[in-house]
Design a protein around this motif. Structure first.
Motif, PDB file in Angstrom:
ATOM      1  N   ALA A  89       8.740   1.057  -2.721  1.00 20.23           N
ATOM      2  CA  ALA A  89       7.865   1.698  -1.731  1.00 20.23           C
ATOM      3  C   ALA A  89       6.407   1.688  -2.179  1.00 20.23           C
ATOM      4  N   THR A  90       6.150   2.044  -3.435  1.00 25.77           N
ATOM      5  CA  THR A  90       4.756   2.082  -3.889  1.00 25.77           C
ATOM      6  C   THR A  90       4.191   0.670  -4.058  1.00 25.77           C
ATOM      7  N   ALA A  91       5.020  -0.285  -4.441  1.00 20.40           N
ATOM      8  CA  ALA A  91       4.543  -1.666  -4.555  1.00 20.40           C
ATOM      9  C   ALA A  91       4.118  -2.198  -3.189  1.00 20.40           C
ATOM     10  N   VAL A  92       4.943  -1.966  -2.193  1.00 20.23           N
ATOM     11  CA  VAL A  92       4.625  -2.420  -0.835  1.00 20.23           C
ATOM     12  C   VAL A  92       3.341  -1.751  -0.342  1.00 20.23           C
ATOM     13  N   GLU A  93       3.243  -0.449  -0.527  1.00 19.24           N
ATOM     14  CA  GLU A  93       2.046   0.264  -0.066  1.00 19.24           C
ATOM     15  C   GLU A  93       0.793  -0.200  -0.791  1.00 19.24           C
ATOM     16  N   ALA A  94       0.894  -0.439  -2.090  1.00 19.59           N
ATOM     17  CA  ALA A  94      -0.268  -0.902  -2.858  1.00 19.59           C
ATOM     18  C   ALA A  94      -0.797  -2.221  -2.297  1.00 19.59           C
ATOM     19  N   ILE A  95       0.112  -3.132  -1.996  1.00 22.83           N
ATOM     20  CA  ILE A  95      -0.304  -4.429  -1.450  1.00 22.83           C
ATOM     21  C   ILE A  95      -0.890  -4.254  -0.048  1.00 22.83           C
ATOM     22  N   LYS A  96      -0.255  -3.428   0.770  1.00 24.78           N
ATOM     23  CA  LYS A  96      -0.772  -3.164   2.122  1.00 24.78           C
ATOM     24  C   LYS A  96      -2.170  -2.553   2.076  1.00 24.78           C
ATOM     25  N   LEU A  97      -2.431  -1.730   1.059  1.00 24.24           N
ATOM     26  CA  LEU A  97      -3.718  -1.054   0.940  1.00 24.24           C
ATOM     27  C   LEU A  97      -4.795  -1.922   0.294  1.00 24.24           C
ATOM     28  N   GLY A  98      -4.423  -3.124  -0.139  1.00 22.24           N
ATOM     29  CA  GLY A  98      -5.442  -4.050  -0.622  1.00 22.24           C
ATOM     30  C   GLY A  98      -5.333  -4.492  -2.071  1.00 22.24           C
ATOM     31  N   ALA A  99      -4.351  -4.015  -2.805  1.00 22.52           N
ATOM     32  CA  ALA A  99      -4.176  -4.486  -4.182  1.00 22.52           C
ATOM     33  C   ALA A  99      -3.749  -5.958  -4.146  1.00 22.52           C
ATOM     34  N   VAL A 100      -4.190  -6.714  -5.133  1.00 24.83           N
ATOM     35  CA  VAL A 100      -3.789  -8.119  -5.195  1.00 24.83           C
ATOM     36  C   VAL A 100      -2.504  -8.296  -5.984  1.00 24.83           C
ATOM     37  N   ASN A 101      -2.114  -7.261  -6.734  1.00 26.89           N
ATOM     38  CA  ASN A 101      -0.880  -7.339  -7.494  1.00 26.89           C
ATOM     39  C   ASN A 101      -0.466  -5.945  -7.938  1.00 26.89           C
ATOM     40  N   TYR A 102       0.729  -5.853  -8.485  1.00 26.15           N
ATOM     41  CA  TYR A 102       1.339  -4.588  -8.894  1.00 26.15           C
ATOM     42  C   TYR A 102       2.137  -4.888 -10.150  1.00 26.15           C
TER      43      TYR A 102
END
Length: 178
Positions: A89-102
């Motif tokens: 869940a947090t990986a998906v949200e991080a990418i949706k919010l603009g992170a390029v990686n996790y």
């Protein structure tokens, strides 16, 4: 990546920041460190970073809440989210919010730079042979519900039908690997 890029490290772990700052300076990066959301935004306003590492779980804030604010101040910044509390869940949200990686901690400087430099996914990523354990599925579900309630512990506990203190204890533990 060129040698004059500015890197912002946002993490509340002093030891991690010290080690990472030293490693990145040795690799030619101009590094600034922030331990809180306010410090991170101030550092980004003073000298917009080209790259940033952002801890998912800051002492009093969520890195996910900081991510869009950081990108609003430094829109060209390439951000990766680092965490010892990884979940789908947090990986998906991080990418949706603009992170390029996790990335999951522990991660070294080379892994972080590699993650910052990647522009596309890896079709050859290894797929697990076994499904996740019941404990891991439970952890993932709690993280998903917590995300749906914007990090509100009380609302999440109500949604999960558990006592708030029980949920807090579960959240203080590291996630189960498998």
């Amino acid at each position: 990546m060129n040698d004059q890029e500015r890197l912002l490290i946002v993490d509340d772990d002093d030891q991690f920041c010290f080690v990472m700052e030293r490693a990145m300076r040795r690799r030619g990066y101009e590094v600034s460190v922030a331990h809180t959301q306010a410090e991170a935004l101030e550092a980004a306003r003073l000298a917009p970073p080209d790259l940033a590492t952002l801890d998912l779980k800051l002492e009093s804030d969520s890195g996910l809440k900081l991510l869009p604010e950081l990108l609003a101040v430094a829109p060209e910044c390439r951000v990766i989210v680092l965490t010892g509390y990884s979940s789908i869940a947090t990986a998906v949200e991080a990418i949706k919010l603009g992170a390029v990686n996790y990335l999951c901690k522990p991660a070294d400087a080379d892994e972080i730079l590699h993650a910052l430099d990647r522009d596309s996914g890896d079709v050859d990523v290894e797929i697990a042979d076994n499904p996740p354990s019941v404990n891991r599925v439970t952890w993932e579900h709690i993280q998903k519900v917590l995300q749906e309630h914007d990090g509100n512990i009380s609302a999440t506990a109500r949604a999960l039908g558990m006592h708030r203190r029980t949920l807090q204890r579960k959240l203080q533990k590291r996630p189960v690997r498998h």
